[in-house]
Scaffold this motif. Structure first.
Motif, PDB file in Angstrom:
ATOM      1  N   LYS A  46       1.009  -1.203  -0.176  1.00 22.05           N
ATOM      2  CA  LYS A  46      -0.537  -0.048   0.479  1.00 22.05           C
ATOM      3  C   LYS A  46       1.238   1.419   0.134  1.00 22.05           C
ATOM      4  CE  LYS A  46      -3.703   2.255   2.374  1.00 22.05           C
ATOM      5  NZ  LYS A  46      -3.302   3.795   2.164  1.00 22.05           N
ATOM      6  N   ASP A  52       0.890   3.965  -2.884  1.00 25.35           N
ATOM      7  CA  ASP A  52       0.071   5.313  -2.337  1.00 25.35           C
ATOM      8  C   ASP A  52       1.564   6.195  -2.777  1.00 25.35           C
ATOM      9  OD1 ASP A  52      -1.633   4.030  -1.465  1.00 25.35           O
ATOM     10  OD2 ASP A  52      -0.983   4.499   0.289  1.00 25.35           O
ATOM     11  N   TYR A  97       1.678   9.267  -5.613  1.00 25.84           N
ATOM     12  CA  TYR A  97       1.765  10.756  -5.379  1.00 25.84           C
ATOM     13  C   TYR A  97       2.326  11.235  -6.264  1.00 25.84           C
ATOM     14  CZ  TYR A  97       3.938  14.756  -2.000  1.00 25.84           C
ATOM     15  OH  TYR A  97       4.175  16.244  -2.074  1.00 25.84           O
TER      16      TYR A  97
END
Length: 94
Positions: A82, A86, A90
């Motif tokens: 995760k 992420d 980003y």
């Protein structure tokens, strides 16, 4: 980590016995739980459990530790994947 009842269910499925005392000894006392899951003490605790409950209980003690380690690392792997997803998102990378 799996709750005591899940460990008991696994013991019943593999041996026909609960080994509740073993699983509760490992998990029920929060102040001693980490110490009782310490893999460097498996030989000492395994012998103690085998002397008190027999060789099958010793195997269930090892299974309990194995199942907890597996659950912990699966959780860590999920968190890592995760975090990577992420971070890539980003920075606009998919």
């Amino acid at each position: 980590m799996p709750p005591v009842e899940k460990h008991i269910k696994a013991s019943i499925e593999s041996t026909g016995k609960e080994y509740r005392d073993v699983h509760e000894w490992l998990d029920k006392d929060p102040e001693k739980k980490a110490e009782r899951h310490d893999v460097t003490k498996m030989y000492e605790y395994g012998r103690m459990i085998e002397e008190k409950y027999g060789p099958e209980a010793h195997r269930e003690y090892i299974r309990h530790i194995h199942d907890d380690l597996k659950a912990k690392f699966e959780h860590v792997q999920h968190d890592l994947e995760k975090a990577i997803a992420d971070t890539l998102a980003y920075f606009g990378v998919k």
